[in-house]
Design an enzyme around this catalytic site. Structure first.
Site, short mmCIF file in Angstrom:
data_model
loop_
_atom_site.label_atom_id
_atom_site.label_comp_id
_atom_site.label_asym_id
_atom_site.label_seq_id
_atom_site.Cartn_x
_atom_site.Cartn_y
_atom_site.Cartn_z
N SER A 1 4.41 2.32 8.15
CA SER A 1 3.80 1.76 7.23
C SER A 1 4.83 0.69 6.43
O SER A 1 5.89 2.10 6.39
CB SER A 1 2.38 2.39 6.39
OG SER A 1 1.78 2.33 6.87
N ASP B 1 -0.59 -7.35 1.47
CA ASP B 1 -0.38 -5.73 1.60
C ASP B 1 1.62 -6.21 1.85
O ASP B 1 2.00 -5.83 3.18
CB ASP B 1 -0.68 -5.23 2.44
CG ASP B 1 -0.21 -3.81 2.51
OD1 ASP B 1 0.40 -3.50 1.64
OD2 ASP B 1 -1.01 -3.36 3.76
N HIS C 1 1.31 -1.19 0.15
CA HIS C 1 0.52 -0.14 -0.57
C HIS C 1 0.81 0.80 0.20
O HIS C 1 0.82 2.43 -0.22
CB HIS C 1 -1.00 0.27 1.13
CG HIS C 1 -0.39 0.29 3.06
ND1 HIS C 1 -0.24 -0.87 3.33
CD2 HIS C 1 0.50 1.37 2.96
CE1 HIS C 1 0.48 0.28 4.45
NE2 HIS C 1 0.75 1.14 4.59
#
EC number: 3.4.21.-
Length: 875
Positions: free
Chosen positions: A825, A726, A676
């Site tokens: 992230s 992901d 992502h």
């Protein structure tokens, strides 16, 4: 009421003294505001003529040499009550009353060293001990008569006069020790007290300062019921706290009546740095700012031997006494010999200590000295006319500077002579010196204060020489006077000025620089902060190796004031004090700009081929994680403690690209992150760069390296509208296995086994990154301990969004809200295999909010993708 007071006073015979004292006070206060007479005692020459003649006797005509005054009969004591009999005139002035330096008719005393030689040649034998003394205290050399001193009369001739050493004295009564008690003031032969109305710590501090019992006083109160019959002299005393004695404070004359709450003023004297520091005082100087150093230990006062005594030791003494200005050491009983034991010897302060107790020194009472070696200090206040030598290698040399109107300035060399140099060096405590070119010292940026100075050589102070008015000159700083004074055999070390310390580093040789000024630790702003400034800080702290500057609160933000800004060191100074060019406390900074240093820094060491091969053949090594134990849980990590932590950044020509995601180094050329991370800016390699070896995102560091991206591989099953699959891989630019260079701060992490269940095999798990700290995103790499949770926690919380290709982790305790927000992230979730290496078990993926109770973070389960990772990377 008035009649009763009169009858009571008449009964005890105190009416003339009490009434006379009030008259003196009223008259003194009146003249003080209108004519500003010299501060000190309440001078009798301000009394009405008939009172002055009744109470004093004019001095006899000046003889060929001053005769020692004859002893006068002691005045009849006025008994106020049993145990409260006033003392007769003393035969000497005790050391605790150093401010008595006027005759009993108000003439200021001359310093004993200033008595003309014509009088010295014929002086009495008993006076010989006072020759050369710099103080002007009243004394009785033969011990038989009242204390006296020399003074200059209106015609400029020298005469002598008696002194009343008790007039205006203070003492503390009613306690078992000398450091606390009820305040009593002596006037007109009677001890009296002070009403406690408006009595505060500033008033108490003046009393303690006057008695040389410390720089800090605590205001207390004592009931009048326990004092017996004693006059009250003052009420509503209003001291600023910096007066030399209580007579200089504003106050009201007691007009009778009852003190509020029937309480008298009392004090407790102490030191601002705590009871662990020894009590010290200065004795024998001409003011409270100088004298022989005496310490209170084991119930008695004693001196310090001057072996190894220098300006750095004096700096600590002045600081402990809360006396600011220029500190200087004096030797060979310069302020007279003491009489108690010699307490300390071989004192070797760096100048950075807060108390002499912290300095290397002999054991208490161990010495090989006599009182002829008693050490002294002077703490010269920064008043107009104070001089110093600045910009040199020590306090004995440098550019001549004069303090005026709150600012240091230089002196022009027009007409400068050897006699001028002699006067300057003598005032600074050196015997002689020579003029030196100011080009050898750093050029001043301040004003040029003086020009056309001409000394005869007889002056005791530089400002006694003839000169132009302040600020009048026709010079540039290329004509500044430079001087090198000869220290002599005693030696003089540079006074180190403000103490400094390093905070929040990984060891004692590094950290945020903090400086102790005005009783408080504060920081330095990093404006203009360079390795030269760092070198001076490290030198002051005793480190001799290379120094590196760190900016942007590299070691975390400090608290308290920002003391200093725009430090400008050349790198050759001995202390920070020599580099400060701006007023203390003046800045335009925040603590996010706090300056730091690394001392004894030897930088990035080159690795041999064999070392490179050994590093590339292993994974999951933390070479630096055992350097220091740290509290884990959303705190700064150790530099190099997580060597596989890298960052994915937007590419920028200025190397300041924004951090997008965290990532994990798997080999020299491959990086693991989240898919992502590429949703917003696409998967074009031109948009991205990877930074390895980073710790502070805004400060360039020796081990960090920014590398371009050659290829981005996103898992084919990933969908932007879903959180499953992901995971992504990034190929760095460079030849095979030669992209990122391995070192102690750059190393790869290990991959887990395929379908490995980390809840059973892993322990000691952490997330790392530059993520949310609860207030903002961190500039320094963070680490936080985290627990792997059973998948049912996330299945219940997130329902169908949580799949078997995900890990559930976090802390469910209310007081420990650590989840994926503390990482970045795409950043790693690392766990340690017991007795083995560190393994990347998760990639930070998603969650609901930051630090929300019962909302654990969700991480991509790396063990589910091991075959795919190996097929892409060929690892």
């Amino acid at each position: 009421m008035t009649l009763a007071r009169f009858a009571l006073a008449l009964l005890f015979g105190v009416l003339p003294e009490v009434v006379g004292f009030e008259s003196v006070l009223n008259d003194s206060l009146h003249h003080r505001h209108r004519h500003s007479p010299p501060p000190g005692l309440l001078y009798p020459h301000y009394l009405p003529t008939e009172q002055r003649h009744r109470r004093t006797r004019p001095p006899p005509p000046l003889p060929r040499f001053p005769r020692p005054p004859r002893a006068l009969p002691a005045l009849r004591p006025h008994a106020l009550q049993a145990g409260h009999t006033p003392e007769p005139h003393p035969r000497g002035c005790p050391a605790g009353e150093p401010w008595v330096s006027v005759t009993d008719f108000g003439a200021p005393c001359l310093r004993w060293a200033e008595v003309p030689p014509s009088l010295e040649r014929s002086s009495p034998a008993g006076w010989a001990q006072l020759r050369g003394q710099r103080h002007n205290f009243c004394r009785s050399p033969d011990g038989a008569g009242r204390p006296w001193c020399f003074y200059g009369d209106a015609r400029g001739k020298v005469d002598w006069g008696y002194c009343d050493c008790r007039h205006g004295s203070v003492r503390l009564r009613g306690s078992k020790n000398e450091f606390e008690g009820t305040v009593e003031v002596y006037a007109n032969g009677v001890w009296g007290t002070v009403c406690s109305s408006h009595w505060d710590d500033s008033d108490a501090s003046v009393i303690c300062h006057q008695l040389q019992l410390g720089g800090k006083g605590i205001a207390k109160q004592t009931p009048f019921s326990g004092l017996g019959l004693i006059p009250v002299y003052w009420s509503n005393v209003r001291c600023r706290g910096d007066e030399e004695n209580i007579l200089l404070c504003e106050k009201d004359i007691w007009q009778g009546g009852v003190c509020p709450q029937k309480m008298a003023a009392a004090v407790m004297c102490s030191f601002s740095h705590g009871p662990a520091f020894p009590i010290i005082r200065l004795v024998g100087g001409s003011s409270v700012h100088e004298g022989r150093v005496e310490l209170y230990h084991a119930g008695q006062w004693g001196t310090i031997c001057d072996d190894q005594w220098d300006d750095a030791d004096a700096e600590v003494i002045c600081r402990q006494l809360s006396l600011s200005g220029i500190a200087k050491a004096w030797h060979q009983a310069y302020f007279g010999e003491g009489s108690g034991p010699v307490m300390l010897d071989e004192v070797r302060c760096t100048g950075n200590e807060l108390s002499i107790e912290q300095c290397p020194k002999s054991s208490w009472g161990e010495h090989n000295c006599g009182h002829k070696e008693d050490a002294g200090v002077s703490c010269t206040p920064l008043t107009d006319g104070v001089i110093r030598l600045a910009g040199g290698k020590g306090s004995h040399e440098g550019r001549l500077e004069v303090y005026y109107s709150g600012q240091w300035g230089t002196v022009c060399d027009d007409g400068w002579t050897e006699l001028n140099t002699y006067v300057v060096c003598r005032q600074l405590g050196f015997k002689y010196g020579k003029q030196a070119s100011a080009n050898h010292f750093e050029e001043s940026a301040g004003p040029i204060w003086l020009d056309d100075v001409s000394c005869s050589g007889k002056e005791t102070r530089f400002l006694q020489c003839s000169r132009r008015q302040w600020g009048r000159h026709d010079c540039s700083h290329r004509e500044d006077v430079g001087i090198a004074c000869y220290p002599g055999s005693e030696g003089h070390r540079l006074s180190l000025g403000f103490p400094v310390r390093l905070m929040d580093g990984e060891n004692k040789k590094e950290g945020r620089v903090e400086v102790f000024i005005n009783g408080q630790w504060g920081t330095i702003c990093d404006d203009g902060w360079t390795d030269k400034d760092a070198a001076v800080i490290c030198r002051q702290l005793g480190y001799k190796g290379p120094a590196r500057a760190r900016t942007m609160a590299y070691f975390g933000e400090g608290k308290g004031p920002i003391h200093v800004d725009n430090v400008k060191c050349t790198g050759n100074e001995r202390s920070l004090a020599d580099c400060i060019k701006q007023d203390i406390g003046r800045h335009n900074c925040r603590h996010s700009e706090d300056a730091g240093v690394i001392c004894d820094y030897f930088g990035k060491k080159a690795s041999g081929n064999s070392n490179k091969e050994s590093l590339s053949s292993v994974c999951g090594l933390r070479l630096l994680h055992r350097r220091q134990k740290r509290i884990i849980g959303g705190k700064n990590s150790l530099r190099g403690g997580w060597p596989w932590q890298v960052s994915l950044r937007l590419k920028s020509s200025h190397r300041d690209g924004r951090l997008l995601c965290g990532a994990t180094l798997l080999s020299s050329c491959w990086v693991l992150t989240a898919a992502h991370c590429f949703k917003r800016y696409g998967n074009s390699t031109r948009n991205y760069a990877v930074r390895v070896g980073d710790y502070h995102t805004l400060v360039p560091e020796e081990f960090e390296e920014e590398i371009g991206v050659q290829e981005i591989v996103i898992h084919r099953e990933y969908r932007p509208d879903s959180s499953d699959y992901d995971i992504a891989l990034v190929r760095l630019q460079g030849p095979e296995e030669q992209c990122a260079r391995f070192n102690s701060h750059v190393l790869p992490a290990c991959l887990p086994l395929w379908r490995e269940r980390p809840q059973k095999t892993a322990s000691n798990c952490y997330i790392t990154g530059w993520g949310d700290t609860g207030q903002a995103y961190s500039r320094t790499l963070q680490q936080a301990a985290i627990h792997l949770l059973p998948k049912r926690f996330c299945e219940e919380r997130y329902k169908g969004r949580f799949t078997g290709r995900m890990l559930c982790a976090g802390n469910l305790h209310e007081h420990k809200h650590v989840d994926s927000c503390q990482g970045d992230s795409g950043g790693p979730l690392m766990c340690e295999r017991p007795g083995e290496s560190w393994v990347v078990y998760g990639v930070t993926s998603w969650g609901y909010g930051c630090g929300v109770k019962d909302s654990p973070g969700v991480y991509t389960k790396v063990s589910a993708f091991v075959p795919w990772i190996k097929s892409v990377t060929k690892l």
